[in-house]
Scaffold this active site. Sequence first.
Site, PDB file in Angstrom:
ATOM      1  N   LYS A  14       4.366  -9.194  10.599  1.00  0.00           N
ATOM      2  CA  LYS A  14       5.375  -8.544  11.456  1.00  0.00           C
ATOM      3  C   LYS A  14       4.842  -8.342  12.876  1.00  0.00           C
ATOM      4  O   LYS A  14       5.518  -8.658  13.844  1.00  0.00           O
ATOM      5  CB  LYS A  14       5.785  -7.173  10.878  1.00  0.00           C
ATOM      6  CG  LYS A  14       6.389  -7.255   9.489  1.00  0.00           C
ATOM      7  CD  LYS A  14       6.904  -5.899   9.025  1.00  0.00           C
ATOM      8  CE  LYS A  14       5.818  -4.877   8.735  1.00  0.00           C
ATOM      9  NZ  LYS A  14       4.986  -5.179   7.556  1.00  0.00           N
ATOM     10  N   ARG A  89      10.883   2.419   6.495  1.00  0.00           N
ATOM     11  CA  ARG A  89      10.136   2.047   5.294  1.00  0.00           C
ATOM     12  C   ARG A  89      10.635   2.787   4.068  1.00  0.00           C
ATOM     13  O   ARG A  89      10.090   2.582   2.973  1.00  0.00           O
ATOM     14  CB  ARG A  89       8.660   2.380   5.492  1.00  0.00           C
ATOM     15  CG  ARG A  89       7.772   1.204   5.841  1.00  0.00           C
ATOM     16  CD  ARG A  89       6.356   1.733   5.965  1.00  0.00           C
ATOM     17  NE  ARG A  89       5.345   0.742   5.810  1.00  0.00           N
ATOM     18  CZ  ARG A  89       4.740   0.117   6.822  1.00  0.00           C
ATOM     19  NH1 ARG A  89       5.098   0.312   8.057  1.00  0.00           N
ATOM     20  NH2 ARG A  89       3.757  -0.718   6.573  1.00  0.00           N
ATOM     21  N   ARG A 128      -8.417  -9.610   7.477  1.00  0.00           N
ATOM     22  CA  ARG A 128      -8.149  -8.820   8.679  1.00  0.00           C
ATOM     23  C   ARG A 128      -9.077  -7.602   8.736  1.00  0.00           C
ATOM     24  O   ARG A 128      -9.543  -7.217   9.797  1.00  0.00           O
ATOM     25  CB  ARG A 128      -6.677  -8.385   8.675  1.00  0.00           C
ATOM     26  CG  ARG A 128      -6.247  -7.612   9.911  1.00  0.00           C
ATOM     27  CD  ARG A 128      -4.737  -7.443   9.981  1.00  0.00           C
ATOM     28  NE  ARG A 128      -4.269  -6.284   9.233  1.00  0.00           N
ATOM     29  CZ  ARG A 128      -2.980  -5.956   9.095  1.00  0.00           C
ATOM     30  NH1 ARG A 128      -2.036  -6.708   9.623  1.00  0.00           N
ATOM     31  NH2 ARG A 128      -2.638  -4.888   8.419  1.00  0.00           N
ATOM     32  N   ARG A 134      -9.652  -1.481  10.587  1.00  0.00           N
ATOM     33  CA  ARG A 134      -8.686  -0.588   9.935  1.00  0.00           C
ATOM     34  C   ARG A 134      -9.168  -0.207   8.547  1.00  0.00           C
ATOM     35  O   ARG A 134      -9.348  -1.069   7.689  1.00  0.00           O
ATOM     36  CB  ARG A 134      -7.318  -1.292   9.828  1.00  0.00           C
ATOM     37  CG  ARG A 134      -6.548  -1.289  11.108  1.00  0.00           C
ATOM     38  CD  ARG A 134      -5.227  -1.993  10.969  1.00  0.00           C
ATOM     39  NE  ARG A 134      -4.404  -1.487   9.871  1.00  0.00           N
ATOM     40  CZ  ARG A 134      -3.139  -1.819   9.692  1.00  0.00           C
ATOM     41  NH1 ARG A 134      -2.556  -2.659  10.515  1.00  0.00           N
ATOM     42  NH2 ARG A 134      -2.464  -1.322   8.684  1.00  0.00           N
ATOM     43  N   ARG A 146      -0.824   0.276  -1.026  1.00  0.00           N
ATOM     44  CA  ARG A 146       0.217   0.014  -0.021  1.00  0.00           C
ATOM     45  C   ARG A 146       1.323  -0.856  -0.620  1.00  0.00           C
ATOM     46  O   ARG A 146       2.499  -0.676  -0.306  1.00  0.00           O
ATOM     47  CB  ARG A 146      -0.384  -0.647   1.217  1.00  0.00           C
ATOM     48  CG  ARG A 146      -1.000   0.404   2.141  1.00  0.00           C
ATOM     49  CD  ARG A 146      -2.126  -0.148   2.971  1.00  0.00           C
ATOM     50  NE  ARG A 146      -1.711  -1.084   3.981  1.00  0.00           N
ATOM     51  CZ  ARG A 146      -2.546  -1.942   4.579  1.00  0.00           C
ATOM     52  NH1 ARG A 146      -3.817  -1.986   4.225  1.00  0.00           N
ATOM     53  NH2 ARG A 146      -2.099  -2.741   5.512  1.00  0.00           N
TER      54      ARG A 146
HETATM   55  N1  LIG Z   1       7.739   3.972   8.701  1.00  0.00           N
HETATM   56  C1  LIG Z   1       6.621   4.504   8.176  1.00  0.00           C
HETATM   57  N2  LIG Z   1       6.713   5.530   7.289  1.00  0.00           N
HETATM   58  C2  LIG Z   1       5.625   6.068   6.772  1.00  0.00           C
HETATM   59  N3  LIG Z   1       4.376   5.660   7.019  1.00  0.00           N
HETATM   60  C3  LIG Z   1       4.222   4.636   7.883  1.00  0.00           C
HETATM   61  C4  LIG Z   1       5.335   4.009   8.517  1.00  0.00           C
HETATM   62  N4  LIG Z   1       4.875   3.029   9.332  1.00  0.00           N
HETATM   63  C5  LIG Z   1       3.526   3.024   9.212  1.00  0.00           C
HETATM   64  N5  LIG Z   1       3.126   3.999   8.351  1.00  0.00           N
HETATM   65  C6  LIG Z   1       1.730   4.292   7.964  1.00  0.00           C
HETATM   66  O1  LIG Z   1       0.853   3.419   8.673  1.00  0.00           O
HETATM   67  C7  LIG Z   1       0.169   2.511   7.781  1.00  0.00           C
HETATM   68  C8  LIG Z   1      -0.022   1.160   8.467  1.00  0.00           C
HETATM   69  O2  LIG Z   1       1.215   0.620   8.855  1.00  0.00           O
HETATM   70  P1  LIG Z   1       1.332  -0.841   9.504  1.00  0.00           P
HETATM   71  O3  LIG Z   1       0.405  -0.978  10.630  1.00  0.00           O
HETATM   72  O4  LIG Z   1       2.767  -1.122   9.727  1.00  0.00           O
HETATM   73  O5  LIG Z   1       0.681  -1.776   8.437  1.00  0.00           O
HETATM   74  P2  LIG Z   1       1.001  -2.773   7.321  1.00  0.00           P
HETATM   75  O6  LIG Z   1       2.440  -3.175   7.366  1.00  0.00           O
HETATM   76  O7  LIG Z   1       0.077  -3.905   7.627  1.00  0.00           O
HETATM   77  O8  LIG Z   1       0.640  -2.011   6.094  1.00  0.00           O
HETATM   78  C9  LIG Z   1       1.041   2.502   6.521  1.00  0.00           C
HETATM   79  O9  LIG Z   1       0.315   2.145   5.373  1.00  0.00           O
HETATM   80  C10 LIG Z   1       1.502   3.978   6.491  1.00  0.00           C
HETATM   81  O10 LIG Z   1       0.501   4.844   6.030  1.00  0.00           O
END
Ligand SMILES: Nc1ncnc2c1ncn2[C@@H]1O[C@H](COP(=O)(O)OP(=O)(O)O)[C@@H](O)[C@H]1O
Length: 190
Positions: A14, A89, A128, A134, A146
């Site tokens: 994404k 999400r 990654r 991270r 996740r």
């Molecule tokens: N919309 C959301 N609602 C709740 N937690 C979120 C949301 N967006 C991101 N997070 C938090 O940030 C973390 C990393 O998100 P992101 O960078 O989008 O990573 P990825 O899609 O690679 O898991 C998620 O695992 C969660 O803990």
Amino acid sequence: MINIVLFGKPGAGKGTQAEFLKEKYTLTHLSTGDIFRFNIKNETELGLLAKTYMDKGDLVPDSVTIQMLQSEVEKNPESKGFLFDGFPRTIAQAEALDAFLESKNDKITATVALEADDEILVKRLLERGKTSGRPDDQDEEKIRNRYQEYNEKTAPLMDYYKSQGKFYAVNGIGTIEEITERLSTIIDKF
Ligand SMILES: Nc1ncnc2c1ncn2[C@@H]1O[C@H](COP(=O)(O)OP(=O)(O)O)[C@@H](O)[C@H]1O
């Protein structure tokens, strides 16, 4: 104004695609993951709170995330449209986003999903993790968590957007350019 939700499992690409799409369509890119990480780096109150969830691979609570997202939208009143990446999400987040946009006489144009197989994605995330720093990318347990969060809380959004006639999906496996092209074919319809 076009508002696109970029949808997909962790590691689906994404963020990578958002970088191209935001330029191509002059959209404001809002990545909740990036915003949380920025806050963690700067040790803000929001960052300290989010970190406790993110480090485990859990979702940050809806109340916190929704409020943060809305304030980011408010910071960009001149925007020609938004590219939401990592948000919504959960169903509660999607409902809050619809209500919020409606209060501004606006709406989601389309949700586009990047599809890819879990096992390929877990490998990508571990790769990654070697360079991204991270913590949530470095441990297979956290990565699996996740995916569990995604399956339980995020996957139901596909039906939410399908029932609104706004769900589109593309194959997320291919070169970056190929995938940008697939996404563009959908976005160009609007
Ligand atoms: N919309 C959301 N609602 C709740 N937690 C979120 C949301 N967006 C991101 N997070 C938090 O940030 C973390 C990393 O998100 P992101 O960078 O989008 O990573 P990825 O899609 O690679 O898991 C998620 O695992 C969660 O803990």
